[in-house]
Design an enzyme around this catalytic site. Structure first.
Site, mmCIF file in Angstrom:
data_model
loop_
_atom_site.group_PDB
_atom_site.id
_atom_site.type_symbol
_atom_site.label_atom_id
_atom_site.label_comp_id
_atom_site.label_asym_id
_atom_site.label_seq_id
_atom_site.Cartn_x
_atom_site.Cartn_y
_atom_site.Cartn_z
ATOM 1 C CG ASP A 104 1.961 3.900 -6.368
ATOM 2 O OD1 ASP A 104 2.362 3.269 -7.347
ATOM 3 O OD2 ASP A 104 0.776 3.965 -6.018
ATOM 4 C CG ASP A 120 -2.691 6.194 -6.111
ATOM 5 O OD1 ASP A 120 -2.640 5.673 -7.239
ATOM 6 O OD2 ASP A 120 -1.902 7.086 -5.745
#
Lengths: 288, 985
Positions: B337, B678
């Protein structure tokens, strides 16, 4: 976390294996080229030759350092073992069962004794000397032929009634059988501390119950002049002294437990793990 | 997916048989509840605990040991029937083997039980109560009692209790980050804004949070039928199969079991053909199996892995699944990410433009001052706007915290500006207090500006100051002058051109640019009693004075560029996957080195050569920035091509769902893929990846549950430390296994020689277990502490199909070379002991039958002495002890040589790994205790041993060490040679 799916079918596995054994494209046999196999084999050959050499060298130097006459240590031989003849072993140790009226049941026992005593004929003992002293026969020098030491004679006639000479059936048919007690040899072992060790047979667990026994030689002693033993190389013709016991009042048709201990300083018979150290136990049953 | 978002309220009422005012009737709700079941996620069918435990009892080597145990009991039965005295030995042996299996099974089960189930947190996410309208009155009901058609009310702070179609909202914003990964709160309204139900504004999703405002809605999905429920079942549907290390260990188990079984069977046949009794042959077989199976090894591996896991936890990598430790080491692609992982997850002012010049600001994590030139009066004006035209505030009570760590109420850009001002000017709040705000128009998406009017802190200046910030082009439109060096100058086309250039440049760096302007309102028109009305806008909003631009970015973490370059040298490809705009994504990728300075994308080449994008040879471009929209239309082959052709890839504007596609694409390339994530929506990708990494701070519970590892500090650099540890443990496990396998030969040879040469048994089965599970355990764990031999981050990730944990060289070198040396050393001790006690080697050969005969109590040794059975047995046990001691002594040498595979021990240092010495001392200590402390417990078959026998094998131990040093020397001297190929494991 995921996965490597390595599931293969059986035929794929077989194919893979076949390809591993001989891969025609790369010309690899079991994952190696032929010349590579030669090299690796040569290497391992050399490696193992060297390792065998090292092993042989170690054993050779071991043999050079050990004493040919006596072992360096006698850690396990603190007290001699005792054996009985005839020796018929059942499930739980010595078991001597026979039927007085059936000679087939005792002929084997008698033969065992007879065979055992062939080593004690005068002819067999001719190399040994007659000893008369009742003390230890200590020899610090090699007095025998060919750098050997002398051994004392023990002939079967010393066992008198149990010698098999007067009674070739050793009292078995009469229900008064003879047994021979032998003490194991231990190099430089001096039993009895100056007094001749003797055999003492009793019923197991009930020592007060009278067991009538005749001991041969008299008193059932091992004469001290048979000790110490100097080993096979020093005394090649040595033979163990024996004591014969003749049981006179065996109750018929009952299994009796008898123990014959050797009484003498330095001989222990209380090792719980070893039933044959310093004593011999056996079951006796005489049927009529 | 339904089309509820497209329906009007009345259509919805009709569809669900409900009323927005009255809600469902309790009876109807109960009916639907009975039909649909409770509003909760069904946990996946759990394997019963007992089945899990039983699986542990039959896995790995356990089967072999069970076979050994069963054979022991069979021979016990047979011997008991025959009345043999030694029968009970076999019973005990069988019991001991079974105990070993059960204990290692319990150990493994305990380890597995520690790893948690993904569903556990999904069930925790259900809110306890929901406010629902039923029977025309508001009621609190447990959330799992909600049914389709219920009207629920939500307020800020609530968790959404089910999937809800909104019918009334007031300033409602929801945090969808757990679902979509978008970090900004999303506004919700009643309007149908998008075809895709996931994108439309009038649906709020189960398990997300309402951040602010209130809303009322109709429940349209409950329980497993909610979006999150479907993802949860998708996540559990993604198979959770074998990890690379599990495969390696399985491979190793097959190898060892193969050796054990084939040697066992060969010698079973040999012993039968040598006219041994079947029963004896079976007992030999048990011995061979026990000798061949490294009973303690699997436990050792587990312990080593958990030690590494602990070490990694200290470095902020929390490993949930032990085997993931090594997987991380074999990782070849990391899909990371951007936000929070590569970057600081915090908007920070990066550049300023005023006086026709661009200034750079410090963007590091712990800035305390700003170095750029602040002497210009323009800066004073700009700083005033920055300070005043800002609604963000620090939470009170944080005066002692560093500015960058303080918590701010306000959106990301305003926070950045507030902190920026606070760093430079100090106490912003008091500046604002001195410049009282008299009117304000907050930012909204139609105006694209924010405005406020203040009194000034100059007592002589009674004018009001109007300050404005917003989208630069909109701000510029409203300006007629521009401030240069503190002077207002007319905004001519030349100056507008300069503005454009600066704006493009900053925007091109992927930064969010804001324009700032102000106006001092003339005192005569706006006296201090003037009442400003923000609705009628009774004040000028044009012909303002443009002051400057500020640009913000979420800057990379300072440790990341270094970590990325480490990955590069370690042969790991880093792919950035982000929901951000491609330009921002590319800028960050460039600044952290994911796209290196010299490489170009197809578009860059096209621009440089001035040709259309289609004419560029795609292979020339090393970098690629792929837009999520393009990705959507791509076929799998096209994706594969991109992953193959470009070494530096950034995926921008991607949805979490696309992450799964990217992961699968990487895995098709044969890569071991690590993925960070996440949001809840990342769970499938995290599960699918070879190693899923969840963020500890920003991550949702579901992501943490789906992941194999949790990054406690959300920092990409921690992954790289993890990779390093993972690679180290792989190397060290090799060493551990090599160490353990070696002595198997020294345990096996006695049986083989015993069968072939009929010598008294050199080592007992129980004794072998004492080596495998006693003396050897701590040393083999100690190897896990070994430092790396060379820079492990400078080699490529291991190829999972070729670089096996236990390869041919390792097995052959351990078994056929070092193992043989150990056996020779141990046999020399054996023969020495027997010779010195009276049995010369020549006497021992072929002696087995008489030796073991209970009926021979006057067994003659080489010197004519006579031995009872027990005296012989005791000597045999002393022999076991001597053999055991020799193996232990030589295992010390084995331990030392296994410290390195290539380097000399002297290069590695004998004392750097202190734990090795703990291992050595424990090994010798345990041997001493067994020999002298427990030497009188006959059941263990140990006896006190004369001290000199401890040293017989020492020359062979030295030989092992010297031989291995020579091996390593030749490997280092002649890399790539025949020797290197055959001797390096």
């Amino acid at each position: 976390m995921a996965t490597l799916n390595e599931k293969k079918t059986c035929s794929e596995r077989m194919e893979n294996f076949r390809r591993f054994v001989w891969n025609p494209e790369t010309k690899l046999f079991m994952g190696r080229s032929l010349i590579n196999w030669v090299w690796i084999s040569l290497y391992y050959l050399a490696f193992y030759v060297v390792m065998s050499g090292l092993f042989a060298l170690s054993i050779y130097s071991l043999m050079r350092t050990v004493n040919p006459y006596e072992p360096d240590y006698q850690d396990q031989l603190k007290s001699p073992g005792v054996t009985l003849r005839p020796d018929v072993y059942g499930d739980r140790g010595l078991q001597i069962y026979y039927n007085m009226s059936d000679n087939k049941t005792w002929e084997g026992l008698v033969t065992t004794l007879r065979t055992f005593l062939t080593a004690y004929t005068p002819a067999a003992q001719r190399l040994n000397i007659n000893c008369t002293s009742d003390t230890y026969f200590i020899q610090d020098t090699f007095d025998g032929p060919n750098k050997t030491k002398l051994s004392c004679k023990f002939t079967s006639d010393m066992l008198q009634n149990c010698s098999g000479i007067t009674d070739p059936t050793f009292g078995f048919p009469e229900g008064k059988p003879c047994f021979i007690i032998k003490m194991n040899r231990i190099i430089k072992f001096l039993p009895g501390n100056g007094t001749a060790p003797r055999v003492d047979c009793t019923y197991v667990g009930d020592e007060s119950r009278p067991l009538e026994v005749d001991y041969y030689p008299v008193n059932g002693t091992f004469n001290l002049h048979y000790f110490p033993y100097y080993g096979k190389k020093a005394q090649p013709s040595y033979s163990n002294p024996l004591v014969a016991v003749k049981f006179l009042n065996i109750t018929r048709n009952v299994e009796l437990k008898i123990v014959c201990k050797i009484i003498g300083a330095g001989i222990t018979f209380d090792n719980v793990h070893d039933p044959y150290e310093g004593k011999v136990e056996f079951k006796l049953k005489i049927e009529d | 997916i339904q089309d509820d978002h497209k329906l009007s309220t009345s259509e919805l009422e009709e569809k669900y048989g409900t009323s927005t005012n009255k809600g469902l009737s309790s009876a109807r709700a109960a009916e639907i509840l009975a039909r649909d079941g409770p509003n909760s996620l069904t946990p996946p069918k759990a394997t019963p605990e007992i089945v899990k435990f039983l699986k542990q009892l039959v896995g790995g080597f356990s089967i072999l040991l069970w076979i050994g145990a069963v054979f022991s009991w069979i021979s016990f039965g047979i011997q008991l029937a025959q009345g043999a005295e030694s029968a009970f030995d076999n019973l005990y042996l069988g019991v001991v083997l079974a105990l070993v299996v059960i204990l290692t099974g319990i150990f493994a089960y305990y380890q597995e039980a520690k790893s948690t189930n993904i569903m556990a947190s999904f069930s925790k996410m259900i809110p306890q109560q929901a406010l629902v309208i039923r029977d025309a009155e508001k009621k609190e009901v447990p959330a799992d009692q909600l049914v389709v058609g219920d009207i629920v009310e939500i307020k800020g702070g609530d968790r959404i209790p089910a999937d809800i179609r909104l019918i009334f909202t007031q300033g409602c914003k929801v945090d969808n980050s757990s679902l979509t990964g978008e970090s900004e709160p999303q506004p919700r309204s009643c309007d149908f804004t998008h075809e895709n139900p996931l994108e439309t504004r009038n649906i709020a999703f189960y398990s997300t949070t309402c951040v602010e405002g209130t809303a009322t809605g109709i429940v349209i999905n409950t329980g497993d039928r909610t979006i999150i429920g479907r993802i949860a079942s998708l996540a559990s549907g993604v198979g959770n199969e074998k990890t690379p290390i599990a495969i390696e260990i399985e491979h190793f188990v097959y190898l060892v079991a193969g050796v054990a079984i084939s040697v066992g069977v060969i010698f079973f046949i040999i012993s039968i053909s040598m006219r041994y009794k079947i029963l004896d042959s079976i007992i030999f077989l048990i011995g061979i199996i026990v000798a061949n199976v490294p009973e303690g090894l699997l436990a050792t591996v587990t312990v080593s892995l958990s030690l590494t896991a602990k070490r990694m936890a200290k470095k902020n990598c929390l490993v949930k699944n032990l085997e993931a430790v090594e997987t991380l080491g074999s990782t070849s692609i990391i899909c990371s990410d951007k936000t929070g992982t590569l970057t600081q997850n915090r908007m920070t002012v990066a550049h300023l433009w005023f006086d026709n010049q661009i200034y750079s600001a410090d963007t590091s994590e712990d800035q305390t001052t700003q170095p750029f030139d602040q002497s210009s009066p323009s800066w004073t004006a700009l700083s005033k706007i920055v300070t005043l035209c800002n609604r963000a505030e620090f939470r009170p009570g944080q005066e002692n915290l560093p500015i960058m760590k303080r918590v701010v109420v306000g959106d990301a850009s305003e926070t950045a500006l507030l902190k920026f001002a606070e760093v430079i000017l100090g106490d912003v709040m008091s500046i604002r207090a001195r410049n009282k705000k008299v009117a304000e128009i907050p930012f909204n998406s139609t105006n694209k500006f924010q405005l406020s009017i203040h009194e000034t802190d100059d007592p002589n200046d009674k004018r009001f100051l109007l300050v404005m910030k917003g989208a630069p082009e909109r701000i510029l439109e409203r300006c007629s002058t521009i401030m240069i060096n503190g002077k207002e100058e007319p905004l001519d086309s030349e100056k507008a051109e300069a503005f454009q250039t600066a704006y493009m440049e900053l925007g091109g760096m992927g930064e969010r640019v804001l324009g700032f302007c102000h106006l001092y309102l003339p005192e005569n028109e706006f006296p201090d009693t003037y009442s400003f009305d923000t609705d009628s806008m009774n004040f000028p909003t044009s012909n303002l004075c443009f002051v400057g631009l500020l640009s913000m970015i979420d800057p990379p973490r300072s440790t990341v560029p270094d970590a990325v370059s480490k990955c590069r040298s370690a042969g790991i490809k880093v792919i950035m996957v982000t929901g951000d705009h491609p330009i921002t994504a590319k800028a960050i990728a460039k600044s952290v080195g994911i796209i290196s300075a010299t490489s170009e994308t197809v578009e860059d080449i096209a621009k440089r050569l001035n040709i259309p994008v289609e004419q560029v040879n795609r292979r020339e471009a090393t970098a690629a920035v792929v837009n999520g929209m393009e990705l959507k239309d791509m076929s799998l082959q096209q994706l594969d091509e991109i992953l193959c052709d470009h070494s530096e890839i950034v995926f921008a504007r991607t949805s979490p769902q696309q992450k799964l596609i990217i992961v699968e694409g990487c895995q098709r390339q044969g890569a071991v893929v690590a993925v960070t994530g996440d949001g809840v929506n990342d769970s499938p990708a995290l599960k699918k990846a070879d190693i899923g990494i969840a963020m500890g701070i920003a991550g949702s519970d579901a992501a943490k549950n789906a992941a194999d590892m949790v990054l406690l500090d959300d920092n990409f650099a921690s992954i790289v430390t993890g990779v390093e540890e993972g690679r180290l443990i792989f190397d060290n496990l090799k060493k551990t296994i090599a160490y353990t396998l070696t002595k198997n030969i020294a345990e096996l040879c006695p049986f083989l020689i015993y069968i072939i040469a009929s010598i008294p048994m050199p080592i007992g089965t129980i004794t072998i277990l004492f080596i495998d599970l006693g003396t050897d355990i701590i040393p083999s764990v100690a190897l896990a502490y070994e430092k790396a031999e060379s820079d492990i981050m400078n080699r490529r990730p291991r190829n999972k199909r070729k670089d096996r944990l236990v390869n041919e060289q390792l097995a052959v070198y351990s078994y056929l070379q070092i193992g043989i040396m150990q056996s020779v050393g141990a046999f020399v001790t054996y023969f020495t002991l027997y010779a010195e006690q009276g049995f010369l080697p020549s006497t021992l050969l072929g002696v087995r039958v008489d030796w073991e005969n209970n009926a021979i109590n006057d067994f003659e040794d080489s010197y004519g002495q006579q031995w009872t059975k027990y005296q012989r047995t005791y000597l045999q046990w002393t022999g076991y002890t001597a053999f055991f001691v020799s193996i232990t002594i030589q295992q010390v040498a084995d331990l030392i040589i296994r410290k390195t595979r290539r380097n000399s021990i002297f290069q590695q240092g004998l004392f750097r790994n202190k734990v090795i010495w703990v291992g050595i001392f424990s090994q010798i200590g345990i041997a001493l205790i067994l020999t002298y402390g427990l030497g009188h417990v006959t059941a263990l078959n140990f006896t006190p041993l004369r001290f000199q026998y401890w040293f017989v094998a020492v020359p062979f131990a030295i030989l092992i060490w010297v031989y291995d040093e020579v091996r390593k020397l030749l490997i280092r001297r002649y890399p790539g040679s025949w020797w290197d190929k055959n001797m390096y494991y």
